[in-house]
Enzyme design. Structure first.
Site, PDB file in Angstrom:
ATOM      1  N   LEU A   1       0.813  -1.217   0.000  1.00 36.60           N
ATOM      2  CA  LEU A   1       0.000   0.000   0.000  1.00 36.60           C
ATOM      3  C   LEU A   1       0.847   1.269   0.000  1.00 36.60           C
ATOM      4  CD1 LEU A   1      -2.830  -1.001   2.505  1.00 36.60           C
ATOM      5  CD2 LEU A   1      -2.760  -1.320   0.035  1.00 36.60           C
ATOM      6  N   HIS A   2       0.289   2.322  -0.634  1.00 33.68           N
ATOM      7  CA  HIS A   2       0.930   3.639  -0.668  1.00 33.68           C
ATOM      8  C   HIS A   2      -0.178   4.699  -0.676  1.00 33.68           C
ATOM      9  CE1 HIS A   2      -0.186   3.589  -4.908  1.00 33.68           C
ATOM     10  NE2 HIS A   2       0.506   2.466  -5.076  1.00 33.68           N
TER      11      HIS A   2
ATOM     12  N   HIS B   1      -3.351   4.318  -2.785  1.00 36.30           N
ATOM     13  CA  HIS B   1      -4.436   3.492  -2.230  1.00 36.30           C
ATOM     14  C   HIS B   1      -5.245   4.299  -1.208  1.00 36.30           C
ATOM     15  CE1 HIS B   1      -1.526   0.226  -3.432  1.00 36.30           C
ATOM     16  NE2 HIS B   1      -2.638  -0.239  -3.960  1.00 36.30           N
TER      17      HIS B   1
ATOM     18  N   GLN C   1      -4.276 -13.551 -12.144  1.00 34.82           N
ATOM     19  CA  GLN C   1      -4.049 -12.426 -13.063  1.00 34.82           C
ATOM     20  C   GLN C   1      -2.575 -12.251 -13.425  1.00 34.82           C
ATOM     21  OE1 GLN C   1      -5.894  -9.654 -10.152  1.00 34.82           O
ATOM     22  NE2 GLN C   1      -4.319  -8.190 -10.795  1.00 34.82           N
TER      23      GLN C   1
ATOM     24  N   GLU D   1      -7.646   5.551 -11.448  1.00 37.13           N
ATOM     25  CA  GLU D   1      -7.603   5.732 -12.898  1.00 37.13           C
ATOM     26  C   GLU D   1      -6.218   5.417 -13.483  1.00 37.13           C
ATOM     27  OE1 GLU D   1      -9.096   9.620 -13.881  1.00 37.13           O
ATOM     28  OE2 GLU D   1     -11.185   8.950 -13.720  1.00 37.13           O
ATOM     29  N   LYS D   2      -5.210   5.190 -12.636  1.00 39.06           N
ATOM     30  CA  LYS D   2      -3.894   4.829 -13.181  1.00 39.06           C
ATOM     31  C   LYS D   2      -4.016   3.538 -14.000  1.00 39.06           C
ATOM     32  CE  LYS D   2      -0.425   3.094 -10.780  1.00 39.06           C
ATOM     33  NZ  LYS D   2      -0.006   1.919 -11.602  1.00 39.06           N
TER      34      LYS D   2
ATOM     35  N   GLN E   1      -8.135  -1.449 -16.538  1.00 37.72           N
ATOM     36  CA  GLN E   1      -8.733  -2.300 -15.511  1.00 37.72           C
ATOM     37  C   GLN E   1     -10.057  -1.708 -15.026  1.00 37.72           C
ATOM     38  OE1 GLN E   1      -6.504  -4.298 -12.103  1.00 37.72           O
ATOM     39  NE2 GLN E   1      -7.356  -2.533 -11.059  1.00 37.72           N
TER      40      GLN E   1
ATOM     41  N   SER F   1       2.897   4.120  -7.499  1.00 38.45           N
ATOM     42  CA  SER F   1       2.706   2.720  -7.851  1.00 38.45           C
ATOM     43  C   SER F   1       3.535   1.858  -6.914  1.00 38.45           C
ATOM     44  CB  SER F   1       3.165   2.501  -9.303  1.00 38.45           C
ATOM     45  OG  SER F   1       3.380   1.140  -9.562  1.00 38.45           O
TER      46      SER F   1
END
Length: 282
Positions: free
Chosen positions: A33-34, A37, A61, A150-151, A155, A187
């Protein structure tokens, strides 16, 4: 903050909250997490009575077993980040058998071609894995609203399509890309870059800002050449792809129509670390 370590404890928790009429906001993650998130939980906090996170590294995935093995995992650190944020009421940390009680394999989804563009070209089956885990999490968590950054724009589009096709009772909300002061999109992969290389990588954001400026002034072919030219001067950076695509179909375009919305997508490998970014243009 409640820590829910299996399907049964999650279901008991969710049932109690639903009985009290609480609206649930949910943002699933694969951990590491960063602040990006946390921006999802901030958005969820404003619109719901209760916010649930999940941490699950989804095996279906990953196209490459080595990538799955190397994916950063530090659940204790992630729990601490969530607790300190004060934004999350519960975190669900399922085991593989909670998500895949029989076989660890994906369902197949019809995303109307969205899965064949961009990331889908080099990662066959990836978005079936995404759809499978997200659908199962939605069925277990029963959220009213679910939040995605939205990055990972493709997806986000895939999940919206899956929810529409499966008629799931959840609203999908896209949250703007959270960026470092330099503009670099946050990221989990960034953690593998040195501080100096993270600073160098702000060029990716600067390129997208320039693309947005050029969009009405140059042809798409000219813009693509400019992007290649800029990155060719950057040591240790390799352009995997750059494209401008229709936001609704994700199909690459070479011409612009006033009635459509467009987004620029870019993937750059920096010292072997794959960084993705995008920006609405026009």
């Amino acid at each position: 903050m409640e820590i829910l370590k299996n399907r049964k404890t999650l279901q008991d928790f969710v049932e109690r909250q639903k009985e009290m009429g609480k609206r649930i906001g949910f943002a699933p993650t694969m951990g590491a997490l960063h602040k990006g998130h946390l921006s999802l939980y901030e958005a969820a906090r404003k619109e719901n009575d209760l916010v649930i996170s999940s941490i699950f590294v989804n095996p279906t995935q990953f196209n490459n077993a080595e990538d799955l093995e190397k994916y950063p995992r530090d659940v204790e650190r992630d729990i601490l980040i969530l607790e300190n944020s004060g934004l999350v009421d519960a975190v669900y940390i399922p085991q593989v058998e909670d998500i895949y009680p029989e076989k660890t394999e994906s369902q197949h989804y019809d995303y109307e071609g969205l899965e064949n563009e961009m990331e889908g070209k080099s990662r066959p089956g990836h978005f079936d894995g995404v759809g499978t885990v997200v659908e199962e999490l939605f069925r277990q968590v029963k959220p009213d609203n679910a939040y995605f950054g939205e990055k990972d724009f493709q997806q986000l589009a895939i999940i919206r399509k899956m929810v529409e096709k499966k008629q799931l009772p959840v609203k999908i909300i896209g949250v703007s890309i959270y960026r470092a002061e330099s503009g670099l999109a946050l990221s989990s992969r960034n953690q593998r870059l040195s501080e100096e290389r993270r600073e160098d990588s702000k060029i990716i954001y600067e390129i997208l800002v320039s693309v947005n400026r050029w969009f009405k002034l140059k042809s798409i072919a000219e813009i693509k050449e400019k992007v290649k030219e800029i990155l060719s001067t950057q040591s240790g950076m390799e352009l995997e792809y750059f494209m401008i695509a229709d936001e609704n179909t994700l199909k690459e375009t070479e011409t612009v129509e006033d009635s459509k919305s467009y987004r620029a997508f870019i993937v750059v490998n920096v010292d072997g670390v794959r960084l993705i970014d995008n920006m609405h243009v026009g």
